[in-house]
Each structure stands twice: as C-alpha cells, then as structure tokens.
Design a protein around this motif. Structure first.
Motif, short mmCIF file in Angstrom:
data_model
loop_
_atom_site.label_atom_id
_atom_site.label_comp_id
_atom_site.label_asym_id
_atom_site.label_seq_id
_atom_site.Cartn_x
_atom_site.Cartn_y
_atom_site.Cartn_z
N LEU A 31 74.52 37.01 96.24
CA LEU A 31 75.31 38.36 96.78
C LEU A 31 76.71 38.50 96.68
N SER B 114 78.20 38.91 93.39
CA SER B 114 77.91 40.23 92.76
C SER B 114 78.77 41.39 93.33
N VAL B 115 79.22 41.14 94.75
CA VAL B 115 80.41 41.77 95.09
C VAL B 115 81.80 41.70 94.51
N ARG C 170 81.92 40.75 91.52
CA ARG C 170 81.91 41.39 89.96
C ARG C 170 81.71 42.55 90.28
N LEU C 171 81.10 43.38 91.00
CA LEU C 171 81.20 44.92 91.00
C LEU C 171 82.07 45.57 91.79
N ALA D 195 76.49 46.07 94.67
CA ALA D 195 76.16 44.66 94.69
C ALA D 195 74.39 44.56 95.44
N HIS E 235 70.83 43.97 93.75
CA HIS E 235 70.01 42.74 94.01
C HIS E 235 68.78 43.63 94.36
N THR F 215 83.69 31.75 96.63
CA THR F 215 83.17 32.57 95.54
C THR F 215 83.35 31.56 94.21
#
Length: 329
Positions: free
Chosen positions: A15, A18-19, A21-22, A28, A32, A72
């Motif tokens: 998760l 994803s934060v 990346r997005l 995120a 998910h 990360t």
C-alpha cells in the motif's frame, strides 16, 4: 526461519508503494479496492510498527519522508518477490506453457509495463507473467541466463549475445527542487558542461538511465563527469532526495511528469544536449521470439505507435498515472 514481526505482513508495504507511485492515500486506496480511512489506518499502523514517520500528509496529497523513501526502496524488492512467488504458484495450476518470465528495467516496470499487462491479459488470457525488475544490466543478465524469456531495457548498451527490437522512446529530464538556483533558469537552461560538473543524485551503476546520461554528456561536452553525490536504486527515492534539496537529478520524463505538474519538482532544460533514448525489448540470439513473448513485445510497440499517431494528428496522448503515453486500448 520465522519472518521478523515488523516485516512479516507485506500488505501495508504494498500500500505504501502505491502511495509513492500515485501521490495520495486516496488514490492508493482505490487501487487496492479499500476505503481511504482503511488505507490511512493501515499506513498509520505500519508507522507505529516500524517506529518511523513514513509520510507527510497534506490536503494536496501525501509525500514520502526521507525515512519513507528508504523504506519504500527496500520494501519494493520484497513485494516484487512475493508477487513473483504468487505468479509461480499460479503457473503450476495452468502448466509451464502458460507462464512467461519477463524482466524489466525500473522505469519501464513502474511507468509502462503495468498498462501493457492490462492489455496483454485482455488479449492473451490464461498466460501468467512472472515479472522481475532491476537495472538494465540485471535485466540483460536475466535474459542471458534464461531466467527471463524477454526483457525490456532503456540502456543504450545491448550485448552482442542478445537481439533487440525498438518498442518506443522517452526523454531524460533534469529536475531540481523549487528553491534550487537552477529553478530560476527554466527559460535559459543550463549547459552540458555545468551538468557534467555537478554531483547529482543518481541511479546505481548498471542503470540504463545513468548510462544514457553519461553517454549523452560524453558526446555533448569534454568536461569530466562529477561523481554522484548520492546513489539510489529507485526513482521514488531519487525524487524525494531532489525535492528535499539534496542535489539535482536526471530521470525519465515518464517518472517526473506528475511531480513537475504539481510543482514539487522543477524541470530545467539542458541546452544543446540530446537526452532522448530508445526503449528496447531484448531476447537471446538463436532463440526465436514466439508466442506470448512475441505478443507482449508487439503490444508494447503498438502502444507507442498509437500514442505517436495521436500526438502527430493533433490529439492528446492520454498520460499514464505519472505521465507518458498510454497504451492503445
């Protein structure tokens, strides 16, 4: 041996990736399939479990702290290994022919390949992609030793034992923090000699991004290249270091488009230096690219061709989640 308690559950780390990346917890959470409060709760629990502040939260989004960028960077390897394990187990249910081992360099894996795979699974159902990522040298090694049937690299250097085909192009972009002195030179740009003489935040040796920049500077100036101030193995960690004012960096335009648009990073032109590069699919000589591997390479090439046609006819090529051309649907 039992996994350490702080890292035994990889879900929150996934998760967090994803934060990064997005750009926001909400985005995120949607990726998910969970609510934003649930995502926030899981991330705060992860911070308590690690005893570290990982994110700086604001109304405009979430940004990794220095510790968050490092965590990360380290977590990506573990999460990708878990995904590879899952893909391998899934392939046992479908037979060996339904498994395609793929290796991709970091820029392609993070900003292009996810969209290619969505289209690939829609057109070639029943084939499991077993993806490994690394720098371009590591991708080349995986293809040469047979652990990957096809690889995707952005390095200008391809060994003679491999065959390559062009699938697309991108451009390297010099980025600085908004308060950096070079941020006031967006109109005038900087010279190749200035860039060559400046210690940068850089990818590690073996990275296609680093090698492409070194090759371009070698052609564009006779000045000796400064040693990097800091070497990091992920674009997310590099962008965080640049935003914190550590030093400038040069990354793919695909990786920095959203950050530049948001104002957290500033793109500065380099006068008289060609920073375009080729993205290639590679496979071993003497081994024909057939079946699912051939289909994936063709799909990647068509994606770039469609985006180029859209731009050439006055249309807007839809951006990826962080910039760049979207594969054809």
């Amino acid at each position: 041996m039992p996994l350490p308690s702080r890292v035994g559950d990889l879900g929150p780390f996934d998760l967090l990736l994803s934060v990064a990346r997005l750009g926001s917890v909400g985005a995120a959470a949607r990726a998910h399939g969970i609510s934003q409060p649930a995502a926030s709760s899981r991330l705060r629990h992860l911070e308590r479990r690690l005893g570290l502040e990982l994110l700086t939260r604001s109304p405009t989004g979430s940004r990794l702290t220095e510790h968050g960028a490092l965590v990360t960077d380290w977590a990506r390897t573990a999460v990708e290994a878990a995904a590879t394990l899952e893909a391998g187990i899934a392939s046992l249910h479908h037979g060996a022919e339904s498994r395609l081992p793929v290796a991709a360099s970091m820029t392609i894996a993070e900003y292009l390949l996810p969209h290619w795979l969505v289209r690939f699974h829609a057109t070639v159902p029943g084939t499991t992609i077993a993806l490994t990522t690394g720098n371009s040298d590591e991708v080349v090694a995986a293809v040469l030793d047979g652990s990957a049937r096809i690889g995707f690299v952005e390095s200008p250097r391809v060994p003679g034992a491999l065959r390559s085909q062009l699938v697309g192009r991108d451009e390297l972009t010099l980025i600085v923090a908004p308060g950096h002195p070079w941020s006031r030179r967006v109109r005038t740009g900087i010279t190749p000699a200035e860039l060559a003489a400046t210690p940068l935040v850089s990818r590690e040796r073996g990275s296609g991004t680093r090698l492409s920049l070194e090759r371009a500077l070698g052609r564009g100036t006779e000045a000796p290249l400064a040693e990097p101030l800091l070497e990091l193995s992920s674009t997310t960690a590099i962008k965080t270091a640049v935003a914190e004012g550590v030093a400038p960096a040069v990354l793919s335009s695909l990786a920095v488009a959203r950050d530049v648009a948001a104002g957290s990073l500033v793109a500065v032109p380099v006068t008289g230096l060609d920073l375009h590069r080729r993205l290639r699919a590679v496979h071993r000589r003497g081994h024909q690219l057939v079946g699912a591997a051939r289909d994936l390479a063709a799909l990647a090439r068509r994606s770039f061709e469609a985006a180029t046609r859209a731009e050439g006819t006055g249309g807007q090529a839809a951006p990826l989640s962080q910039g760049g051309p979207r594969p054809a649907q």
